[in-house]
Write a protein that holds these residues in place. Structure first.
Motif, PDB file in Angstrom:
ATOM      1  N   GLY A   1      12.383 -34.776  -4.547  1.00 16.52           N
ATOM      2  CA  GLY A   1      12.854 -35.092  -3.207  1.00 16.52           C
ATOM      3  C   GLY A   1      11.879 -34.724  -2.113  1.00 16.52           C
ATOM      4  N   THR A   2      10.616 -34.495  -2.490  1.00 12.10           N
ATOM      5  CA  THR A   2       9.619 -34.014  -1.533  1.00 12.10           C
ATOM      6  C   THR A   2       8.532 -35.059  -1.290  1.00 12.10           C
ATOM      7  N   LEU A   3       8.102 -35.148  -0.048  1.00 10.63           N
ATOM      8  CA  LEU A   3       6.907 -35.890   0.326  1.00 10.63           C
ATOM      9  C   LEU A   3       5.796 -34.878   0.604  1.00 10.63           C
ATOM     10  N   TRP A   4       4.558 -35.330   0.470  1.00 12.54           N
ATOM     11  CA  TRP A   4       3.460 -34.456   0.885  1.00 12.54           C
ATOM     12  C   TRP A   4       2.688 -35.115   2.023  1.00 12.54           C
ATOM     13  N   MET A   5       2.041 -34.269   2.815  1.00  9.31           N
ATOM     14  CA  MET A   5       1.334 -34.744   3.998  1.00  9.31           C
ATOM     15  C   MET A   5      -0.157 -34.499   3.854  1.00  9.31           C
ATOM     16  N   THR A   6      -0.931 -35.547   4.070  1.00 10.38           N
ATOM     17  CA  THR A   6      -2.381 -35.392   4.006  1.00 10.38           C
ATOM     18  C   THR A   6      -2.863 -34.536   5.169  1.00 10.38           C
ATOM     19  N   GLY A   7      -3.866 -33.696   4.897  1.00  7.01           N
ATOM     20  CA  GLY A   7      -4.398 -32.827   5.944  1.00  7.01           C
ATOM     21  C   GLY A   7      -3.375 -31.839   6.471  1.00  7.01           C
ATOM     22  N   PHE A   8      -2.437 -31.440   5.641  1.00  9.28           N
ATOM     23  CA  PHE A   8      -1.336 -30.564   6.058  1.00  9.28           C
ATOM     24  C   PHE A   8      -1.844 -29.322   6.784  1.00  9.28           C
ATOM     25  N   GLU A   9      -2.953 -28.770   6.265  1.00 10.17           N
ATOM     26  CA  GLU A   9      -3.490 -27.534   6.827  1.00 10.17           C
ATOM     27  C   GLU A   9      -4.329 -27.772   8.086  1.00 10.17           C
ATOM     28  N   ARG A  10      -4.570 -29.026   8.429  1.00 16.46           N
ATOM     29  CA  ARG A  10      -5.441 -29.328   9.571  1.00 16.46           C
ATOM     30  C   ARG A  10      -4.735 -29.196  10.919  1.00 16.46           C
ATOM     31  N   SER A  11      -3.420 -29.306  10.934  1.00 17.58           N
ATOM     32  CA  SER A  11      -2.684 -29.252  12.193  1.00 17.58           C
ATOM     33  C   SER A  11      -1.374 -28.513  11.985  1.00 17.58           C
ATOM     34  N   ASN A  12      -0.646 -28.336  13.088  1.00 19.97           N
ATOM     35  CA  ASN A  12       0.672 -27.694  12.987  1.00 19.97           C
ATOM     36  C   ASN A  12       1.799 -28.712  12.910  1.00 19.97           C
ATOM     37  N   LEU A  13       1.470 -30.004  12.763  1.00 19.26           N
ATOM     38  CA  LEU A  13       2.501 -31.047  12.748  1.00 19.26           C
ATOM     39  C   LEU A  13       3.395 -30.944  11.517  1.00 19.26           C
ATOM     40  N   GLY A  14       2.799 -30.886  10.331  1.00 15.86           N
ATOM     41  CA  GLY A  14       3.589 -30.829   9.105  1.00 15.86           C
ATOM     42  C   GLY A  14       4.513 -29.625   9.045  1.00 15.86           C
ATOM     43  N   PRO A  15       3.992 -28.403   9.265  1.00 11.60           N
ATOM     44  CA  PRO A  15       4.870 -27.235   9.239  1.00 11.60           C
ATOM     45  C   PRO A  15       6.011 -27.317  10.246  1.00 11.60           C
ATOM     46  N   GLU A  16       5.740 -27.878  11.431  1.00  8.88           N
ATOM     47  CA  GLU A  16       6.791 -27.964  12.439  1.00  8.88           C
ATOM     48  C   GLU A  16       7.858 -28.983  12.044  1.00  8.88           C
ATOM     49  N   LEU A  17       7.433 -30.124  11.487  1.00  6.43           N
ATOM     50  CA  LEU A  17       8.408 -31.105  11.009  1.00  6.43           C
ATOM     51  C   LEU A  17       9.246 -30.524   9.881  1.00  6.43           C
ATOM     52  N   ALA A  18       8.607 -29.730   9.000  1.00  5.25           N
ATOM     53  CA  ALA A  18       9.337 -29.094   7.906  1.00  5.25           C
ATOM     54  C   ALA A  18      10.403 -28.135   8.444  1.00  5.25           C
ATOM     55  N   LYS A  19      10.083 -27.424   9.525  1.00  2.00           N
ATOM     56  CA  LYS A  19      11.053 -26.520  10.135  1.00  2.00           C
ATOM     57  C   LYS A  19      12.280 -27.280  10.619  1.00  2.00           C
ATOM     58  N   HIS A  20      12.089 -28.543  10.942  1.00  2.00           N
ATOM     59  CA  HIS A  20      13.188 -29.356  11.466  1.00  2.00           C
ATOM     60  C   HIS A  20      13.772 -30.286  10.405  1.00  2.00           C
TER      61      HIS A  20
ATOM     62  N   LEU B   1      11.098 -34.968  17.179  1.00  2.00           N
ATOM     63  CA  LEU B   1       9.762 -35.073  17.753  1.00  2.00           C
ATOM     64  C   LEU B   1       9.748 -36.005  18.958  1.00  2.00           C
ATOM     65  N   ALA B   2      10.603 -37.014  18.920  1.00  2.00           N
ATOM     66  CA  ALA B   2      10.658 -37.982  20.017  1.00  2.00           C
ATOM     67  C   ALA B   2      11.484 -37.491  21.196  1.00  2.00           C
ATOM     68  N   ASN B   3      12.145 -36.356  21.027  1.00  2.00           N
ATOM     69  CA  ASN B   3      13.005 -35.842  22.097  1.00  2.00           C
ATOM     70  C   ASN B   3      12.626 -34.449  22.581  1.00  2.00           C
ATOM     71  N   THR B   4      11.527 -33.907  22.075  1.00  2.00           N
ATOM     72  CA  THR B   4      11.088 -32.579  22.469  1.00  2.00           C
ATOM     73  C   THR B   4       9.887 -32.681  23.403  1.00  2.00           C
ATOM     74  N   ASN B   5       9.585 -31.584  24.088  1.00  2.00           N
ATOM     75  CA  ASN B   5       8.367 -31.504  24.881  1.00  2.00           C
ATOM     76  C   ASN B   5       7.198 -30.956  24.075  1.00  2.00           C
ATOM     77  N   TRP B   6       7.481 -30.493  22.866  1.00  2.00           N
ATOM     78  CA  TRP B   6       6.444 -29.884  22.016  1.00  2.00           C
ATOM     79  C   TRP B   6       5.419 -30.934  21.593  1.00  2.00           C
ATOM     80  N   LYS B   7       4.159 -30.536  21.593  1.00  2.00           N
ATOM     81  CA  LYS B   7       3.088 -31.424  21.156  1.00  2.00           C
ATOM     82  C   LYS B   7       2.310 -30.779  20.015  1.00  2.00           C
ATOM     83  N   PRO B   8       2.053 -31.527  18.938  1.00  2.00           N
ATOM     84  CA  PRO B   8       1.252 -30.970  17.852  1.00  2.00           C
ATOM     85  C   PRO B   8      -0.200 -30.813  18.273  1.00  2.00           C
TER      86      PRO B   8
END
Length: 312
Positions: free
Chosen positions: A190-209, A280-287
């Protein structure tokens, strides 16, 4: 997926009539949702001429495939305009082309249907468009774009970058959906993986949500640089792909058809991204890129080389 990966689509060869039909199909879906057109002259299609002649490396790759004119490629683009933050955008993408008609396999099949690669991703973008466009309108703008001619070296994403439907500086993040039609045994079910996961904070933040995304378990394959997201990343946009490609043997083969798709996995994968993307479309947070994570167009991290035959 039945339409995109059907034998009658002849594998949606890059810059062919069949790719054009696939783009028209995607455009019609986006238009039916009441989205704003993001293509040329008030349409949902963006057309661009292919190089003439094609680069030698591209011609070599095509030498084993159907000899048809490849003069133009097409993107399909729809825009869901945001309410209070319309000048910030989330870009959801996939590529709608595949390899077309090529060498026969042991069964005599010459149709490279590309069900997983990347009718699955195109289907994900369309499913997300249906869900997000029919729900409460988000604060940020969401752009849905399916690119042509990814398989020949990203000519569709080049057209998008050259003639963007919104300012590139307004794009907060790009998620490319690439080969999500089968589970990858290298990550939990049931898991997807994200390319360049360690390059940005986008993946970890999406995982938190709630996104079921983890680090790419195949770092030696360098998947971060092997899809449309990379061209956007070299422009500074936090752009990464989500996938569950487990290096299956049907990759770039005629056997990549609907019979190999795990629709339960694929449905759950798409569903797991709905609420995180809505957040992500409703927050002010930016990766943001992590230190050293942003690829530079003229560094060892880029630009993307012309891929070998077994690569994207």
């Amino acid at each position: 997926m039945n339409f995109l990966a059907d034998d009658e689509m002849h594998g949606r060869g890059s810059a062919t009539r069949d790719e054009h039909i696939a783009a028209l199909f995607v455009a019609a879906q986006l238009q039916s949702l009441g989205l704003e057109p993001g293509g040329d002259n008030g349409t949902f299609l963006q057309k661009t001429a292919m190089p003439d002649p094609l680069p030698a490396q591209v011609q070599q790759r095509l030498s084993k495939f159907q000899n048809v004119p490849r003069k133009e490629t097409w993107n399909a683009i729809g825009i869901l305009r945001g309410t209070t933050l319309p000048n910030e955008a989330i870009l959801l993408t996939a590529h709608l082309d595949h390899l077309g008609i090529g060498p026969a396999n042991a069964s005599g099949d010459t149709n490279f249907n590309g069900a997983d690669d990347d009718a699955s991703g195109t289907t994900a973008v369309l499913a997300l468009a249906h869900i997000l466009a029919t729900g409460p309108r988000p604060k940020r703008t969401i752009v849905f774009a399916c690119f042509g001619s990814e398989e020949l070296g990203g000519f569709g994403n080049r057209a998008f970058l050259a003639h963007p439907p919104i300012p590139l500086s307004s794009i907060v993040a790009n998620l490319e959906f690439e080969m999500i039609g089968r589970p990858d045994s290298a990550v939990p079910a049931g898991t997807l993986w994200m390319t360049g996961f360690e390059r940005s904070n986008l993946g970890p933040e999406l995982a938190k949500h709630g996104a079921h995304v983890v680090k790419d378990p195949h770092p030696t394959q360098n998947f971060f640089r092997r899809s449309d997201n990379y061209a956007l990343a070299t422009q500074g946009i936090v752009a990464q792909s989500v996938s569950s490609f487990g290096l299956h043997k049907d990759y770039h083969q005629p056997s990549d058809d609907l019979s190999g798709i795990d629709f339960t996995h694929m449905t759950n994968a798409i569903a797991s991204m709905v609420n995180p993307i809505r957040w992500l479309a409703n927050t002010n947070w930016k990766p943001a890129w992590n230190p050293g994570g942003k690829p530079e167009a003229n560094s060892p991290n880029g630009p993307m080389p012309t891929p070998p035959p077994q690569a994207k």
